[in-house]
Design an enzyme around this catalytic site. Structure first.
Site, PDB file in Angstrom:
ATOM      1  N   ASP A   1      -0.038   2.308  -4.564  1.00 47.03           N
ATOM      2  CA  ASP A   1      -1.241   2.372  -3.730  1.00 47.03           C
ATOM      3  C   ASP A   1      -2.274   1.380  -4.270  1.00 47.03           C
ATOM      4  O   ASP A   1      -2.883   1.594  -5.312  1.00 47.03           O
ATOM      5  CB  ASP A   1      -1.781   3.809  -3.721  1.00 47.03           C
ATOM      6  CG  ASP A   1      -2.985   3.978  -2.785  1.00 47.03           C
ATOM      7  OD1 ASP A   1      -3.524   2.955  -2.314  1.00 47.03           O
ATOM      8  OD2 ASP A   1      -3.372   5.137  -2.545  1.00 47.03           O
TER       9      ASP A   1
ATOM     10  N   LYS B   1      -9.607  -1.267   2.219  1.00 53.88           N
ATOM     11  CA  LYS B   1     -10.887  -1.736   1.670  1.00 53.88           C
ATOM     12  C   LYS B   1     -11.077  -3.252   1.821  1.00 53.88           C
ATOM     13  O   LYS B   1     -11.530  -3.688   2.874  1.00 53.88           O
ATOM     14  CB  LYS B   1     -11.046  -1.233   0.242  1.00 53.88           C
ATOM     15  CG  LYS B   1     -11.058   0.320   0.226  1.00 53.88           C
ATOM     16  CD  LYS B   1     -11.418   0.979  -1.068  1.00 53.88           C
ATOM     17  CE  LYS B   1     -11.679   2.468  -0.882  1.00 53.88           C
ATOM     18  NZ  LYS B   1     -10.639   3.358  -1.324  1.00 53.88           N
TER      19      LYS B   1
ATOM     20  N   TYR C   1      -6.244   9.347  -6.077  1.00 53.63           N
ATOM     21  CA  TYR C   1      -6.629   9.628  -4.693  1.00 53.63           C
ATOM     22  C   TYR C   1      -5.826   8.724  -3.763  1.00 53.63           C
ATOM     23  O   TYR C   1      -5.705   7.522  -4.018  1.00 53.63           O
ATOM     24  CB  TYR C   1      -8.122   9.372  -4.497  1.00 53.63           C
ATOM     25  CG  TYR C   1      -8.614   9.663  -3.098  1.00 53.63           C
ATOM     26  CD1 TYR C   1      -8.613  10.969  -2.603  1.00 53.63           C
ATOM     27  CD2 TYR C   1      -9.067   8.646  -2.263  1.00 53.63           C
ATOM     28  CE1 TYR C   1      -9.061  11.252  -1.317  1.00 53.63           C
ATOM     29  CE2 TYR C   1      -9.521   8.920  -0.967  1.00 53.63           C
ATOM     30  CZ  TYR C   1      -9.520  10.228  -0.506  1.00 53.63           C
ATOM     31  OH  TYR C   1      -9.970  10.494   0.766  1.00 53.63           O
TER      32      TYR C   1
END
Ligand SMILES: *Cc1c(COP(=O)(O)O)cnc(C)c1O
Length: 433
Positions: free
Chosen positions: A238, A268, A143
Site C-alpha cells: 500500500d 493522494k 491504515y
C-alpha cells in the site's frame, strides 16, 4: 481569533456528523475548534479569518508541490472547461496510467478509483478471487482506508482471528482478517506455517505512516513478497501515502528495483488534489478485473479527466530536483523541531524514512503500534495548539506524519523556527522530566 470558525463549526455540526467529512479534521485528538480554511497557496494555508499558517499537512499528501501550483491549476481549468467528467474513456487517464507504469515498470496494468479505500478493497477482492482463499493479513496500526476487511483489530493472541475495530463491521468479516504486530516477520512466517493454505493476501503500508512514521525493518517488504510467493498468496504494497512522495518510484524504488509486489495501491499524490487513486499490478492478476475478467469493480467518476490531468501534471513536475527539495525540507523541519524540543527538555523521538517523518512525544524507540501508543499525547496537544497560535499548521494528532512540500521557503522555515521557540516550552509544561 477563531470566532468565525467556531460559528461555522457549530453550523456544520447541525448538518454533518461531528461537523466534518473525515474524522481527524474535527480536532478530537487535540481539543479546540478546527479552523475553516478559505484558501491555500504554496506552503501557506489561510483560514476564514484571513490568518495564514505555514502548512505541514499538505492536504494529507496531495499538495506535494504546494497548494494551487499554477501548472496544476491550469491543467484542472483546462480539463474542467472540456467538462470534468465524461463517464467514457479519455486521454488524461491513459497518459497517467502510462506515467505510473513508466515509473514502476515491474507492473503492467492500472485500474483507477476515486479513493485509496476503493483501491485497497479492490486489491483484497482480487487476491481472494485469484487464490480462492479467504484470509487477509495486515499489521496493527497500518491504515488501508475504511473498507470493512481493514477496520479490524488484533484478537486476543497474535495469530488469532481479528475482531471489529469499528461499530458496524461484522464479526464474521473481521474474522477473515488476521492482524499481526508490525515488523514481526517471524509471526508472518509462523502464520503461513499454520494457516498458509487459507491466506489470500498480505497487505502492508510500504512505510507505516498512519500511526506516526515507523521505519520498516531492513528488507521487511521484500521478505513479505518472498513469503507470499512461496506460499501462493498475493502481496499488496500500500503506497497510497508513500507513492511518488518518498521518491520517483515510491518506496518500492527506494528498496532496490529488483523485487516485485504483486499489487501496489496509490492515491493522494497521484490525484494532484482531486479524488483519484489506483490499483496497479501484474497483468495476470489485473486482467481478472471486469470487463477483462470475472472480478467486478467500477466507478462513475473513476479516472475522471480533471483528476487525471491534475495528477499527471503533478507527476510530470516531480523530477529529481523536486525530490531533492522535498528531502532537504523534511530534514530541515525535523531537525529544527528536534532541536527545539531538546532545548526545552521535552522527551521526543523523530522517526524518518526519507522525506517522510513524524515526531513522537516519548524517548523510547517507536517501532509498532504498541510503542507509538506509549507517547504523551497531552504534550503533543499543548505543542500543537502553541504551533497553531504561532502560525504553523500541523496534523491535529500525534499519530500522523508531517508533510512537507517543495514550496516551503526559507521564510516559511523561519516562521516554523520562531513558532517552535514558544511551542516547545509549552509542550514541556506539566511534563515530569
Ligand atoms: C490515506 C490512505 C488510504 C486511504 O485513502 P483514501 O483516499 O483516504 O480512501 C489507504 N492507505 C494508506 C496507506 C493511506 O495513507
Amino acid at each position: 481569533m477563531t470566532e468565525l470558525s467556531e460559528a461555522l463549526f457549530a453550523r456544520a455540526r447541525k448538518v454533518m456528523p461531528g461537523g466534518v467529512s473525515s474524522p481527524v479534521r474535527a480536532f478530537g485528538a487535540v481539543g479546540g475548534t478546527p479552523r475553516f480554511v478559505a484558501r491555500a497557496s504554496g506552503a501557506r494555508i489561510e483560514d476564514v479569518n484571513g490568518r495564514s499558517y505555514v502548512d505541514l499537512v499538505g492536504g494529507w499528501g496531495p499538495a506535494i508541490l504546494g497548494h494551487a501550483h499554477p501548472a496544476v491549476v491550469a491543467a484542472i481549468q483546462q480539463a474542467a472547461s472540456d467538462s470534468p467528467s465524461f463517464g467514457a474513456p479519455s486521454v488524461p487517464e491513459l497518459e497517467l496510467a502510462e506515467e505510473i507504469v513508466t515509473r514502476v515498470p515491474i507492473l503492467d496494468r492500472v485500474r483507477f478509483t476515486s479513493s485509496g479505500t476503493e483501491a485497497v478493497l479492490t486489491a483484497a477482492r482480487l487476491a481472494r478471487a485469484a487464490t480462492d482463499r479467504s484470509l487477509i493479513v495486515k499489521f496493527a496500526g497500518c491504515y488501508h482506508g475504511h473498507a470493512d476487511a481493514f477496520l479490524v483489530a488484533a484478537g486476543s493472541g497474535a495469530l488469532t482471528l481479528g475482531i471489529p475495530d469499528s461499530a458496524g463491521v461484522l464479526g464474521v468479516v473481521a474474522a477473515n482478517t488476521v492482524v499481526l504486530p508490525y515488523g514481526r516477520l517471524d509471526l508472518v512466517a509462523e502464520l503461513f506455517g499454520t494457516r498458509g493454505a487459507a491466506i489470500a493476501a498480505v497487505v502492508t503500508e510500504a512505510v507505516p505512516a498512519n500511526m506516526g512514521v515507523i521505519i520498516p525493518p531492513d528488507g521487511f517488504n521484500r521478505a513479505l513478497a518472498t513469503l507470499c510467493r512461496t506460499h501462493g498468496a498475493v502481496f499488496v504494497l500500500d503506497e497510497v501515502l508513500t507513492g511518488f512522495r518518498v521518491g520517483p518510484a515510491g518506496r518500492w524504488g527506494l528498496e532496490g528495483r529488483d523485487w516485485a509486489p504483486d499489487l501496489i495501491t496509490y492515491g493522494k499524490v497521484i490525484g494532484g488534489g482531486l479524488p483519484l487513486a489506483a490499483l496497479v499490478g501484474r497483468a495476470e492478476l489485473m486482467d481478472l478485473l471486469a470487463p477483462a475478467g470475472p472480478v467486478y469493480q467500477a466507478g462513475t467518476l473513476s479516472g475522471n479527466p480533471a483528476a487525471s490531468a491534475a495528477g499527471l501534471m503533478t507527476l510530470r513536475l516531480l523530477d529529481d530536483d523536486a525530490y531533492a527539495t522535498l528531502d532537504a525540507n523534511a530534514a530541515a523541519v525535523a531537525s529544527m523541531t528536534s532541536d527545539a524540543l531538546s532545548a526545552a527538555g521535552v522527551p521526543h523521538r523523530v522517526n524518518a524514512a526519507g522525506n517522510l517523518f513524524s515526531v513522537f512525544f516519548t524517548d523510547a524507540p517507536v517501532c509498532d503500534l504498541e510503542s507509538a501508543r506509549s507517547q504523551d499525547t497531552t504534550a503533543f496537544a499543548r505543542f500543537f495548539h502553541a504551533m497553531l497560535d504561532g502560525g504553523v499548521w500541523l496534523p491535529p494528532s500525534a499519530f500522523e506524519a508531517w508533510f512537507v512540500s517543495t514550496a516551503l521557503t526559507d521564510e516559511g522555515l523561519s516562521r516554523i523556527d520562531v513558532a517552535l521557540r514558544r511551542a516547545a516550552p509549552a509542550a514541556a509544561q506539566g511534563a515530569v522530566t
